[in-house]
Design an enzyme around this catalytic site. Structure first.
Site, PDB file in Angstrom:
ATOM      1  N   CYS A  72     -10.970   2.975  -0.123  1.00 28.77           N
ATOM      2  CA  CYS A  72      -9.733   3.356   0.123  1.00 28.77           C
ATOM      3  C   CYS A  72      -9.278   2.525   1.522  1.00 28.77           C
ATOM      4  O   CYS A  72     -10.287   2.622   2.350  1.00 28.77           O
ATOM      5  CB  CYS A  72      -9.349   4.860   0.376  1.00 28.77           C
ATOM      6  SG  CYS A  72      -7.845   5.052   1.040  1.00 28.77           S
ATOM      7  N   THR A  73      -8.135   1.714   1.402  1.00 31.54           N
ATOM      8  CA  THR A  73      -7.971   0.844   2.429  1.00 31.54           C
ATOM      9  C   THR A  73      -7.503   1.828   3.639  1.00 31.54           C
ATOM     10  O   THR A  73      -7.439   0.921   4.905  1.00 31.54           O
ATOM     11  CB  THR A  73      -6.892  -0.102   1.932  1.00 31.54           C
ATOM     12  OG1 THR A  73      -5.717   0.626   1.608  1.00 31.54           O
ATOM     13  CG2 THR A  73      -7.383  -1.145   1.044  1.00 31.54           C
ATOM     14  N   HIS A  74      -7.245   2.819   3.588  1.00 32.96           N
ATOM     15  CA  HIS A  74      -7.192   3.687   4.822  1.00 32.96           C
ATOM     16  C   HIS A  74      -8.418   4.017   5.521  1.00 32.96           C
ATOM     17  O   HIS A  74      -8.188   4.239   6.823  1.00 32.96           O
ATOM     18  CB  HIS A  74      -6.361   5.120   4.375  1.00 32.96           C
ATOM     19  CG  HIS A  74      -4.915   5.151   4.109  1.00 32.96           C
ATOM     20  ND1 HIS A  74      -4.432   4.522   3.083  1.00 32.96           N
ATOM     21  CD2 HIS A  74      -3.697   5.442   4.898  1.00 32.96           C
ATOM     22  CE1 HIS A  74      -3.190   4.793   3.164  1.00 32.96           C
ATOM     23  NE2 HIS A  74      -2.825   5.354   4.326  1.00 32.96           N
ATOM     24  N   TYR A 105      -0.777   8.200  -3.045  1.00 35.75           N
ATOM     25  CA  TYR A 105      -1.041   7.744  -4.428  1.00 35.75           C
ATOM     26  C   TYR A 105      -2.136   8.290  -5.053  1.00 35.75           C
ATOM     27  O   TYR A 105      -2.035   8.677  -6.328  1.00 35.75           O
ATOM     28  CB  TYR A 105      -1.199   6.109  -4.781  1.00 35.75           C
ATOM     29  CG  TYR A 105      -0.062   5.223  -4.167  1.00 35.75           C
ATOM     30  CD1 TYR A 105       1.363   5.741  -4.439  1.00 35.75           C
ATOM     31  CD2 TYR A 105      -0.147   3.776  -4.254  1.00 35.75           C
ATOM     32  CE1 TYR A 105       2.543   5.015  -3.955  1.00 35.75           C
ATOM     33  CE2 TYR A 105       1.209   2.958  -3.902  1.00 35.75           C
ATOM     34  CZ  TYR A 105       2.106   3.818  -3.983  1.00 35.75           C
ATOM     35  OH  TYR A 105       3.490   2.631  -3.857  1.00 35.75           O
ATOM     36  N   GLY A 106      -3.246   8.392  -4.302  1.00 33.15           N
ATOM     37  CA  GLY A 106      -4.509   8.878  -4.891  1.00 33.15           C
ATOM     38  C   GLY A 106      -4.433   9.660  -5.971  1.00 33.15           C
ATOM     39  O   GLY A 106      -5.219   9.719  -6.853  1.00 33.15           O
ATOM     40  N   ASP A 139       0.824  -1.197  -0.055  1.00 40.77           N
ATOM     41  CA  ASP A 139       0.032   0.217  -0.020  1.00 40.77           C
ATOM     42  C   ASP A 139       0.898   1.134  -0.003  1.00 40.77           C
ATOM     43  O   ASP A 139       2.106   1.093   0.330  1.00 40.77           O
ATOM     44  CB  ASP A 139      -0.874   0.038   1.375  1.00 40.77           C
ATOM     45  CG  ASP A 139      -1.769   1.100   1.062  1.00 40.77           C
ATOM     46  OD1 ASP A 139      -2.172   1.452   0.314  1.00 40.77           O
ATOM     47  OD2 ASP A 139      -2.131   1.749   2.275  1.00 40.77           O
ATOM     48  N   SER A 140       0.356   2.333  -0.178  1.00 36.93           N
ATOM     49  CA  SER A 140       1.181   3.727   0.052  1.00 36.93           C
ATOM     50  C   SER A 140       1.465   4.028   1.390  1.00 36.93           C
ATOM     51  O   SER A 140       2.384   4.781   1.690  1.00 36.93           O
ATOM     52  CB  SER A 140       0.373   4.849  -0.592  1.00 36.93           C
ATOM     53  OG  SER A 140      -0.992   4.967   0.021  1.00 36.93           O
ATOM     54  N   CYS A 167      -4.574  -1.727  -1.925  1.00 37.05           N
ATOM     55  CA  CYS A 167      -4.796  -0.470  -2.157  1.00 37.05           C
ATOM     56  C   CYS A 167      -5.574  -0.168  -3.329  1.00 37.05           C
ATOM     57  O   CYS A 167      -5.358  -0.667  -4.571  1.00 37.05           O
ATOM     58  CB  CYS A 167      -3.194   0.461  -2.508  1.00 37.05           C
ATOM     59  SG  CYS A 167      -3.407   2.172  -2.803  1.00 37.05           S
ATOM     60  N   ASN A 168      -6.717   0.645  -3.310  1.00 34.34           N
ATOM     61  CA  ASN A 168      -7.457   0.689  -4.615  1.00 34.34           C
ATOM     62  C   ASN A 168      -6.899   1.541  -5.583  1.00 34.34           C
ATOM     63  O   ASN A 168      -6.990   1.319  -6.804  1.00 34.34           O
ATOM     64  CB  ASN A 168      -8.939   1.496  -4.059  1.00 34.34           C
ATOM     65  CG  ASN A 168      -9.617   0.508  -3.117  1.00 34.34           C
ATOM     66  OD1 ASN A 168     -10.653   0.050  -3.739  1.00 34.34           O
ATOM     67  ND2 ASN A 168      -9.430   0.493  -1.886  1.00 34.34           N
ATOM     68  N   GLU A 193      -3.428   8.141   8.396  1.00 38.90           N
ATOM     69  CA  GLU A 193      -2.002   8.105   8.366  1.00 38.90           C
ATOM     70  C   GLU A 193      -1.582   8.747   9.737  1.00 38.90           C
ATOM     71  O   GLU A 193      -0.679   8.091  10.722  1.00 38.90           O
ATOM     72  CB  GLU A 193      -1.048   8.718   7.355  1.00 38.90           C
ATOM     73  CG  GLU A 193      -1.158   7.931   6.059  1.00 38.90           C
ATOM     74  CD  GLU A 193       0.038   6.931   6.282  1.00 38.90           C
ATOM     75  OE1 GLU A 193       1.116   6.907   6.645  1.00 38.90           O
ATOM     76  OE2 GLU A 193      -0.545   5.652   5.672  1.00 38.90           O
TER      77      GLU A 193
END
Ligand code: DGL
Length: 258
Positions: free
Chosen positions: A188-190, A46-47, A14-15, A77-78, A156
């Site tokens: 979004c995996t976050h 990344y988005g 992932d980012s 990560c999408n 984050e």
């Protein structure tokens, strides 16, 4: 080709910390498969980047994971999936890749109000994967797509409970509530790390996290006949290592391997 000296692992990228929301589901489902996680925090987020740039970063992380024994790679990560999934499958036809796609299908199947919200980032919203998902599964359903870039950094930083963050989160969720959405897809995996606050502003709305389905898919694609060897789970970042390891400690219960 030289044999890989590393034991076979599930590689996850992932980012940043978002993919840990997928990794913990993988640990739940496959507790004896060792894992290797890479957070590309030097290039987060990344988005908002052009897909071409994200593709370059994801290609470098993929090489790292393969060199360190990844037998399966999960793009947790999408945005990375939107930018890179097709290319990587073409480039490495013998490696199973599992990607994320916005979980519109289960939301569209379950909605009673006929309105579904999708919280995501720009690369994902503009990518072919999402367009395909909408065409296939969203017929007859109103989908409200909300690009929510600040939420990645809030996750984050672990700052979801500050007044500023709460106001930002509310600003994204409120239009979905007002439109009578009964499901919000976390694309979004976050975002699963913001569930408390999201849910507080969207009472009674189901938050849809595809991580358990992704973990099931990982179990399906692990190569037949490849027996996982006991080995420690590993966590790498291109960013600040001590900060990252502290987050890992907080969100990942040490899984038993072997
Ligand atoms: N966690 C990533 C995703 O699922 C994106 C975060 C970012 O923008 O870097 O899309």
């Amino acid at each position: 080709m030289e044999p890989n000296p590393h034991p076979p692992k599930i590689g996850v990228l992932d980012s940043g910390i978002g993919g840990l929301s997928v990794l913990r589901e993988i640990h739940r489902r496959l507790p004896h498969h060792p894992t290797l996680y890479y957070a590309d925090q030097a290039h987060l987020p990344y988005g908002p980047r052009p897909a071409e740039e994200t593709r370059r970063y994801v290609a470098a992380v993929t090489r790292f994971l393969l060199e360190h024994g990844a037998a399966v790679i999960v793009l947790a990560c999408n945005a990375a999936s939107a930018a890179s999934l097709y290319d990587l499958r073409e480039k490495y036809p013998n490696v199973p890749f599992v990607g994320m796609e916005p979980a519109v299908k289960p939301a569209a199947e379950a909605t009673k109000t006929g309105v579904v919200g999708v919280l995501t980032t720009r690369t994902t919203a503009n990518g072919h994967l999402y367009q395909r998902v909408l065409e296939r599964y969203a017929g007859g359903v109103q989908v409200i797509t909300q690009i929510a870039p600040e939420l990645v950094q809030i996750a984050e930083n672990g700052s979801q409970h500050t007044p500023e963050s709460r106001a930002i989160i509310q600003g994204y969720v409120q239009p979905m509530v007002a439109a009578n959405a009964d499901h919000i897809v976390l694309a979004c995996t976050h975002f699963p790390f913001l569930s408390d606050t999201l849910q507080a502003f969207a009472p009674g709305i189901t938050l849809v996290d595809p991580a358990p389905a992704v973990a099931r898919q990982v179990a399906r694609v692990w190569p037949d006949g490849l027996t996982p060897q006991p080995a420690p789970n590993e966590y790498f970042t291109s960013g600040n290592n001590s900060r990252f390891q502290a987050v890992v400690k907080r969100v990942i219960t040490p899984p038993v391997t072997g």
